[in-house]
Design an enzyme around this catalytic site. Structure first.
Site, PDB file in Angstrom:
ATOM      1  N   ALA A  78      -3.255   8.739   3.920  1.00 38.28           N
ATOM      2  CA  ALA A  78      -2.213   8.304   3.001  1.00 38.28           C
ATOM      3  C   ALA A  78      -0.892   9.085   3.185  1.00 38.28           C
ATOM      4  O   ALA A  78       0.183   8.463   3.200  1.00 38.28           O
ATOM      5  CB  ALA A  78      -2.720   8.407   1.570  1.00 38.28           C
ATOM      6  N   VAL A 126       0.569 -12.895   5.003  1.00 36.70           N
ATOM      7  CA  VAL A 126       1.440 -13.201   6.145  1.00 36.70           C
ATOM      8  C   VAL A 126       0.550 -13.462   7.354  1.00 36.70           C
ATOM      9  O   VAL A 126      -0.358 -12.682   7.653  1.00 36.70           O
ATOM     10  CB  VAL A 126       2.402 -12.024   6.408  1.00 36.70           C
ATOM     11  CG1 VAL A 126       3.221 -12.262   7.662  1.00 36.70           C
ATOM     12  CG2 VAL A 126       3.316 -11.846   5.214  1.00 36.70           C
ATOM     13  N   GLY A 183       0.847  -1.200   0.000  1.00 38.35           N
ATOM     14  CA  GLY A 183       0.000   0.000   0.000  1.00 38.35           C
ATOM     15  C   GLY A 183       0.879   1.244   0.000  1.00 38.35           C
ATOM     16  O   GLY A 183       2.029   1.218  -0.458  1.00 38.35           O
ATOM     17  N   PHE A 184       0.351   2.319   0.559  1.00 36.25           N
ATOM     18  CA  PHE A 184       1.079   3.596   0.521  1.00 36.25           C
ATOM     19  C   PHE A 184       2.405   3.517   1.266  1.00 36.25           C
ATOM     20  O   PHE A 184       3.441   3.930   0.758  1.00 36.25           O
ATOM     21  CB  PHE A 184       0.214   4.709   1.120  1.00 36.25           C
ATOM     22  CG  PHE A 184      -0.893   5.134   0.200  1.00 36.25           C
ATOM     23  CD1 PHE A 184      -0.642   5.997  -0.848  1.00 36.25           C
ATOM     24  CD2 PHE A 184      -2.174   4.654   0.368  1.00 36.25           C
ATOM     25  CE1 PHE A 184      -1.654   6.392  -1.711  1.00 36.25           C
ATOM     26  CE2 PHE A 184      -3.192   5.041  -0.484  1.00 36.25           C
ATOM     27  CZ  PHE A 184      -2.938   5.911  -1.525  1.00 36.25           C
ATOM     28  N   GLY A 185       2.385   2.995   2.495  1.00 32.28           N
ATOM     29  CA  GLY A 185       3.596   2.959   3.312  1.00 32.28           C
ATOM     30  C   GLY A 185       4.628   2.003   2.735  1.00 32.28           C
ATOM     31  O   GLY A 185       5.813   2.345   2.607  1.00 32.28           O
ATOM     32  N   ASP A 228      -1.477   2.987   8.710  1.00 30.69           N
ATOM     33  CA  ASP A 228      -2.695   2.765   9.510  1.00 30.69           C
ATOM     34  C   ASP A 228      -2.510   1.724  10.607  1.00 30.69           C
ATOM     35  O   ASP A 228      -3.282   1.704  11.572  1.00 30.69           O
ATOM     36  CB  ASP A 228      -3.843   2.299   8.601  1.00 30.69           C
ATOM     37  CG  ASP A 228      -4.364   3.412   7.715  1.00 30.69           C
ATOM     38  OD1 ASP A 228      -3.789   4.509   7.734  1.00 30.69           O
ATOM     39  OD2 ASP A 228      -5.362   3.182   7.003  1.00 30.69           O
ATOM     40  N   GLU A 262     -18.638  11.147   1.815  1.00 31.95           N
ATOM     41  CA  GLU A 262     -18.464  10.992   0.366  1.00 31.95           C
ATOM     42  C   GLU A 262     -19.461   9.980  -0.189  1.00 31.95           C
ATOM     43  O   GLU A 262     -20.083  10.190  -1.230  1.00 31.95           O
ATOM     44  CB  GLU A 262     -17.026  10.548   0.060  1.00 31.95           C
ATOM     45  CG  GLU A 262     -16.035  11.692   0.256  1.00 31.95           C
ATOM     46  CD  GLU A 262     -14.566  11.277   0.273  1.00 31.95           C
ATOM     47  OE1 GLU A 262     -13.719  12.173   0.259  1.00 31.95           O
ATOM     48  OE2 GLU A 262     -14.265  10.069   0.318  1.00 31.95           O
TER      49      GLU A 262
HETATM   50  C1  LIG Z   1     -12.426   4.290   1.442  1.00 33.82           C
HETATM   51  C2  LIG Z   1     -11.207   5.009   1.922  1.00 33.82           C
HETATM   52  C3  LIG Z   1     -11.001   6.336   1.582  1.00 33.82           C
HETATM   53  C4  LIG Z   1      -9.871   7.013   2.017  1.00 33.82           C
HETATM   54  N1  LIG Z   1      -9.691   8.322   1.659  1.00 33.82           N
HETATM   55  C5  LIG Z   1      -8.544   8.960   2.002  1.00 33.82           C
HETATM   56  C6  LIG Z   1      -8.293  10.290   1.542  1.00 33.82           C
HETATM   57  O1  LIG Z   1      -9.127  10.900   0.858  1.00 33.82           O
HETATM   58  N2  LIG Z   1      -7.113  10.860   1.881  1.00 33.82           N
HETATM   59  C7  LIG Z   1      -6.172  10.206   2.623  1.00 33.82           C
HETATM   60  O2  LIG Z   1      -5.097  10.748   2.870  1.00 33.82           O
HETATM   61  N3  LIG Z   1      -6.392   8.968   3.095  1.00 33.82           N
HETATM   62  C8  LIG Z   1      -7.556   8.324   2.792  1.00 33.82           C
HETATM   63  N4  LIG Z   1      -7.777   7.051   3.233  1.00 33.82           N
HETATM   64  C9  LIG Z   1      -6.796   6.434   4.148  1.00 33.82           C
HETATM   65  C10 LIG Z   1      -5.596   5.912   3.384  1.00 33.82           C
HETATM   66  O3  LIG Z   1      -5.995   5.164   2.267  1.00 33.82           O
HETATM   67  C11 LIG Z   1      -4.780   5.078   4.357  1.00 33.82           C
HETATM   68  O4  LIG Z   1      -4.383   5.901   5.417  1.00 33.82           O
HETATM   69  C12 LIG Z   1      -3.557   4.494   3.675  1.00 33.82           C
HETATM   70  O5  LIG Z   1      -3.936   3.602   2.652  1.00 33.82           O
HETATM   71  C13 LIG Z   1      -2.703   3.740   4.704  1.00 33.82           C
HETATM   72  O6  LIG Z   1      -1.583   3.209   4.063  1.00 33.82           O
HETATM   73  P1  LIG Z   1      -0.918   1.859   4.592  1.00 33.82           P
HETATM   74  O7  LIG Z   1       0.315   1.668   3.788  1.00 33.82           O
HETATM   75  O8  LIG Z   1      -0.840   1.891   6.062  1.00 33.82           O
HETATM   76  O9  LIG Z   1      -1.988   0.732   4.232  1.00 33.82           O
HETATM   77  P2  LIG Z   1      -2.688   0.357   2.865  1.00 33.82           P
HETATM   78  O10 LIG Z   1      -2.476   1.384   1.826  1.00 33.82           O
HETATM   79  O11 LIG Z   1      -4.086   0.007   3.238  1.00 33.82           O
HETATM   80  O12 LIG Z   1      -1.930  -0.957   2.409  1.00 33.82           O
HETATM   81  C14 LIG Z   1      -1.931  -2.113   3.183  1.00 33.82           C
HETATM   82  C15 LIG Z   1      -1.558  -3.281   2.305  1.00 33.82           C
HETATM   83  O13 LIG Z   1      -1.263  -4.391   3.116  1.00 33.82           O
HETATM   84  C16 LIG Z   1      -1.812  -5.564   2.558  1.00 33.82           C
HETATM   85  N5  LIG Z   1      -2.010  -6.525   3.632  1.00 33.82           N
HETATM   86  C17 LIG Z   1      -2.813  -6.409   4.713  1.00 33.82           C
HETATM   87  N6  LIG Z   1      -2.671  -7.485   5.533  1.00 33.82           N
HETATM   88  C18 LIG Z   1      -1.750  -8.280   4.943  1.00 33.82           C
HETATM   89  C19 LIG Z   1      -1.168  -9.530   5.311  1.00 33.82           C
HETATM   90  N7  LIG Z   1      -1.498 -10.163   6.434  1.00 33.82           N
HETATM   91  N8  LIG Z   1      -0.270 -10.099   4.473  1.00 33.82           N
HETATM   92  C20 LIG Z   1       0.078  -9.467   3.308  1.00 33.82           C
HETATM   93  N9  LIG Z   1      -0.434  -8.281   2.931  1.00 33.82           N
HETATM   94  C21 LIG Z   1      -1.332  -7.690   3.748  1.00 33.82           C
HETATM   95  C22 LIG Z   1      -3.100  -5.086   1.912  1.00 33.82           C
HETATM   96  O14 LIG Z   1      -3.520  -5.960   0.877  1.00 33.82           O
HETATM   97  C23 LIG Z   1      -2.690  -3.716   1.384  1.00 33.82           C
HETATM   98  O15 LIG Z   1      -2.229  -3.776   0.052  1.00 33.82           O
HETATM   99  C24 LIG Z   1      -8.919   6.339   2.831  1.00 33.82           C
HETATM  100  C25 LIG Z   1      -9.112   5.009   3.185  1.00 33.82           C
HETATM  101  C26 LIG Z   1     -10.250   4.341   2.734  1.00 33.82           C
HETATM  102  C27 LIG Z   1     -10.471   2.901   3.113  1.00 33.82           C
END
Ligand SMILES: Cc1cc2nc3c(=O)[nH]c(=O)nc-3n(C[C@H](O)[C@H](O)[C@H](O)COP(=O)(O)OP(=O)(O)OC[C@H]3O[C@@H](n4cnc5c(N)ncnc54)[C@H](O)[C@@H]3O)c2cc1C
Length: 419
Positions: A312, A77, A11-13, A297, A168
């Site tokens: 994000a 995982v 994902g983003f991180g 997150d 939204e």
């Molecule tokens: C509907 C929605 C709208 C949003 N709108 C906004 C916005 O307008 N602006 C904003 O800044 N933020 C927004 N956010 C929040 C933003 O998307 C999150 O803060 C961001 O995606 C967090 O990034 P991350 O890398 O922590 O996790 P994510 O981007 O969620 O990535 C996590 C990844 O980990 C993978 N994963 C999870 N568990 C496992 C596992 N056990 N094994 C292997 N892979 C795994 C998932 O498949 C995913 O690809 C929104 C979120 C949602 C759900």
């Protein structure tokens, strides 16, 4: 020998960290349970039929195809053994020198997992397609039935949780019902659909300034959304949603009222908050494990006595920050403290309507909406997505026609007759 960096989540991180290590002498393994990076901020537009999944998701392999020190593994995982420095999947395990956990969040029903059946959350592409199909099927069923009570139930849409996603979603459903769908139906007047946004607290968009919350509420109401504040749901089933003895009959509930970290964080064996997020150190590392990090997150990072929001930009900045620590091989005592550069908040309410807050600056209406459009197009991962999204938005916003009103996953054999 090159250090092995295992990144959980594309994902983003996770991707920000992987990309910041592009020129480092490390072997990166990115493990994700899906094969794609998902741009969640526009996911509600897939759920409301204005974008296709392919417009907002891109294979992780494609993102990293030119990065020779990175490989991608499709797999879930299930546990992390920090003392052995290993992550376990159903089939196979990976050892690491550095670990980055960036697994995001999942929908939380606060002890009522049985509500999920009637009230899907919005986190993944499958969720968005399920919600889209529920909405479209409801209009189809309302058109078919002779029973007025059933028709009202099918044409009542409830969104639970008035954060940005709930606002939204409620705005988008109201907009497609009132402005887009009417000419397509003969027996029902889709503009009479009831859209209700339910919030347990006393205002919408809690993260915003209260004046912006009030503005957003007024705009929603003008668009025909009933905003119900200080309303706590006590039960959800096939009949509808309940507030104690009161029931609103509905066939269509969207849950955007809560998120929690995935259960994987429990396997780290460190302190978590009540949402399952890991309480990380000021350098984003896992307490007691300077070679392991959690970002985005799934992490709880306190700055100025407040947790950083689940956004994000937080995940992106933390991912990049950890990537730099790994690249430079910094010992824990030499690592700078992570600081978040606030990028503000934006929520879209409908076509030409949004609220934006950046520090003390607040903007609402058309210019906030334009800001949202430009920011979101700019941060999409690839040019192909930018082009596809711009075209779909132009089609929708200029022509009032959401372009993706397809029902593909529903089997008519399962349909019950109500006529
Ligand atoms: C509907 C929605 C709208 C949003 N709108 C906004 C916005 O307008 N602006 C904003 O800044 N933020 C927004 N956010 C929040 C933003 O998307 C999150 O803060 C961001 O995606 C967090 O990034 P991350 O890398 O922590 O996790 P994510 O981007 O969620 O990535 C996590 C990844 O980990 C993978 N994963 C999870 N568990 C496992 C596992 N056990 N094994 C292997 N892979 C795994 C998932 O498949 C995913 O690809 C929104 C979120 C949602 C759900």
């Amino acid at each position: 020998m090159s250090k092995r960096v295992v990144i959980l989540g594309g994902g983003f991180g996770g991707l920000a960290a992987a990309r910041s290590l592009a020129k480092a002498d490390v072997e990166i393994t990115v493990i994700d349970r899906t094969n794609h990076h998902l741009f969640q901020p526009t996911l509600y537009q897939v759920a409301s039929a204005s974008l296709s999944p392919g417009d907002i998701a891109v294979p992780i392999r494609e993102v990293l195809r030119h990065q020779k020190n990175a490989r991608v593994v499709l797999g879930e995982v299930i546990s992390i053994d920090t003392s052995a420095r290993r992550v376990e999947m159903k089939c196979g395990a990976y050892s690491y020198d550095y670990l980055l956990v960036a697994v995001g969040a999942q929908t939380c029903y606060y002890g009522h997992p049985e509500w999920e059946k009637y009230a899907p959350g919005l986190k993944t592409i499958s969720d968005a397609i399920r919600i889209r199909e529920n909405i479209l099927l409801s209009f189809e069923r309302a058109e078919m039935t002779e029973d007025e009570k059933e028709r009202r139930k099918q044409m009542t849409f409830v969104v639970v949780g008035a954060g940005p996603v709930g606002v939204e979603m409620a705005g988008a459903i109201s907009e497609i019902a009132r402005n887009c769908m009417s000419p397509d139906f003969r027996r029902i007047d889709t503009s009479r659909a009831r859209v209700i946004l339910v919030e347990a607290l006393d205002r919408v968009l809690l993260a915003f300034d209260p004046r912006m919350s009030e503005k957003a509420k007024r705009v929603l109401e003008k668009m025909g959304v009933e905003v119900r504040l200080k309303s706590k749901i006590t039960h959800i089933d096939g009949r509808g949603i309940y507030f104690g003895d009161e029931v609103i009959e509905t066939a269509n509930v969207v849950w955007s009222a809560g998120a929690a970290a995935p259960p994987l964080t429990k396997t780290l064996g460190v302190e978590l908050d009540r949402m399952g997020r890991v309480k990380i150190n000021p350098d984003c590392s896992i307490p007691g494990h300077p070679e392991g990090f959690v970002v985005g997150d799934a992490a709880l990072f306190m700055e100025n006595q407040k947790p950083l929001p689940a956004l994000a930009p937080v995940a992106l900045q933390q991912g990049e920050y950890v990537g730099n620590i790994i690249k430079r091989g910094l010992a824990p005592e030499k690592r700078p403290v992570f600081h978040y550069h606030d990028k503000g908040f934006i929520a879209v309410i409908g076509r030409g309507k949004a609220v934006l807050q950046y520090r003390n600056l607040t903007i609402s209406g058309f210019f906030a909406w334009l800001g949202w459009i430009f920011i979101h197009i700019a941060v999409l991962v690839q040019w192909r997505n930018r082009y596809a999204v711009t075209t779909e938005w132009a089609w929708y916003y200029l022509g009032n026609r959401p372009g993706v009103r397809l029902i593909t996953g529903h089997d008519l054999k399962d349909e019950k007759c109500s006529t």
